[in-house]
Design an enzyme around this catalytic site. Structure first.
Site, PDB file in Angstrom:
ATOM      1  N   CYS A 105      -5.946   4.530   1.531  1.00 34.04           N
ATOM      2  CA  CYS A 105      -4.836   3.644   1.541  1.00 34.04           C
ATOM      3  C   CYS A 105      -5.523   2.210   1.258  1.00 34.04           C
ATOM      4  O   CYS A 105      -6.391   1.442   2.049  1.00 34.04           O
ATOM      5  CB  CYS A 105      -4.315   3.505   3.145  1.00 34.04           C
ATOM      6  SG  CYS A 105      -2.932   2.550   3.118  1.00 34.04           S
ATOM      7  N   CYS A 335       0.463   1.826  10.393  1.00 33.51           N
ATOM      8  CA  CYS A 335       1.618   1.205   9.484  1.00 33.51           C
ATOM      9  C   CYS A 335       1.948  -0.301  10.385  1.00 33.51           C
ATOM     10  O   CYS A 335       2.035  -0.047  11.514  1.00 33.51           O
ATOM     11  CB  CYS A 335       2.614   1.861   9.136  1.00 33.51           C
ATOM     12  SG  CYS A 335       2.349   3.195   8.519  1.00 33.51           S
TER      13      CYS A 335
END
Ligand code: SF4
Length: 367
Positions: A105, A335
């Site tokens: 990510c 997140c």
């Protein structure tokens, strides 16, 4: 200032070599050393003559981000890396392991100008864009830290920053990630996630890279969306959905809409009905994201039962709906939690990862 060769595509390296009077094919060799073998210095490039290595060391450089720490999720599904950049800024990158994929990510900016109210990165403000080299180097450094059979298979632009507000560098980084001289990822294994930067969506479509696109809608009500996402007025929902639909048509695959469920704000039956109407006719799938409190904005998660209900309310939209819970919440790598700093109490708090979207498949699914 010496040009940084890390971050140049094969074509750019070939042109650079030609510009200094060397054979252009040396550019391909350098690309292989940088992006396939992860060379951190010219000395390692043993297919180049000693004289050429010496010349390159005098006239150019290879930028390297410096790993400062690694934190593993006790559950084993995620690993968070803190890197220092040349100017002393820090960023975080997260590796997420799932049954069928291993994703890096990637951060695309230090901080973020978008300022989403639920997001720890947004709360940092914007410091600067990352270069293509700094973006690609996150992938290379994470890859180098893992054993051969655990190497990453996917890259997702869901770390710190709004990638489509740094589109030039992000596009070059994607070109390198896709290139046969480098990691050679297929376009379906690279996902760009955006809060809905319409010009960026159009430019990405125009670049023909054919990567996956995930768009965070935040809310189906324009007023609520505007209270969470400061750029909402500039990029109205209907236009964002239309641009995403055009992107889906250009690549011939559905686009993913991410919807972060926030208790009492965007998780009612009415919200779902509006969302279903908004998405009707668009080639898409929907990920409902369970919120990870980031200590920002005072939001609360909707909870799994409400997420399951919300998914049912979307049935009229006739789109595939998945409920996702981000991995890495326990290490501040999920997140909305990425922040690239140390908390005042001295504990690591992690970087911000797009509060809008979890890595594809990086979550617990409840379809
Ligand atoms: Fe930026 Fe993404 Fe955070 Fe919004 S959610 S502030 S776009 S990093």
């Amino acid at each position: 200032m010496k040009p940084d060769l890390k971050g140049m595509t094969r074509g750019e390296l070939e042109r650079y070599m030609a510009s200094i009077g060397e054979a252009p094919y040396r550019g391909r060799q350098i690309a292989e050393w940088l992006y396939r073998h992860g060379a951190a210095s010219f000395d390692e490039m043993t297919t180049l003559s000693k004289a050429l290595r010496g010349r390159l060391a005098d006239e150019a450089k290879i930028g390297n981000i410096v790993p400062l720490s690694e934190t593993a999720d006790p559950g084993g599904g995620a690993r968070k890396y803190l890197f220092r950049l040349e100017d002393g800024e820090t960023i975080e990158t997260v590796f997420i392991r799932l049954a069928h994929s291993r994703s890096v990510c990637l951060s695309s900016q230090v901080g973020c100008p978008a300022g989403c109210a639920f997001c720890a990165t947004g709360a940092m403000g914007f410091r600067r864009n990352l270069s293509a080299g700094e973006i690609v180097d996150q992938f290379l450094k994470v890859r180098a830290s893992l054993p051969g059979d655990a190497r990453p298979t996917h890259a997702v632009f869901m770390g710190m920053g709004e990638p489509l507000l740094n589109i030039d560098e992000v596009q070059n980084a994607i070109r390198i990630l896709l290139s046969p001289e480098g990691p050679g990822l297929g376009p379906r294994r690279v996902t760009v996630s955006t809060c809905g930067i319409i010009p960026g969506i159009r430019r990405l479509a125009g670049a023909g890279l054919r990567v996956e696109l995930a768009v965070s809608l935040i809310a189906s009500d324009e007023e609520v969306r505007g209270s969470i996402f400061p750029l909402a007025r500039e990029y109205p929902l209907a236009e964002v959905v239309a641009a995403a639909g055009e992107y889906a048509a250009s690549v011939g695959r559905p686009v993913t809409f991410e919807y972060l469920l926030l208790k009492g704000l965007n998780d009612s039956r009415e919200d779902a009905g509006r969302l279903a109407r908004l998405l009707r006719g668009v080639r898409c799938k929907v990920n409902l994201i369970l919120y990870n409190p980031a200590g920002t904005g005072g939001f609360e998660p909707s909870g799994e039962p409400r997420a399951a209900e919300f998914a049912k309310w979307l049935i009229p939209a006739r789109v595939a709906v998945t409920v996702r819970r981000s991995k890495g919440a326990r290490i501040g790598a999920a997140c909305g939690q990425l922040r690239a700093g140390h908390d005042p109490a001295g504990g690591r708090v992690g970087t911000c990862m797009e509060g809008r979207a979890g890595p594809p498949g990086g979550e617990t699914d409840a379809e």
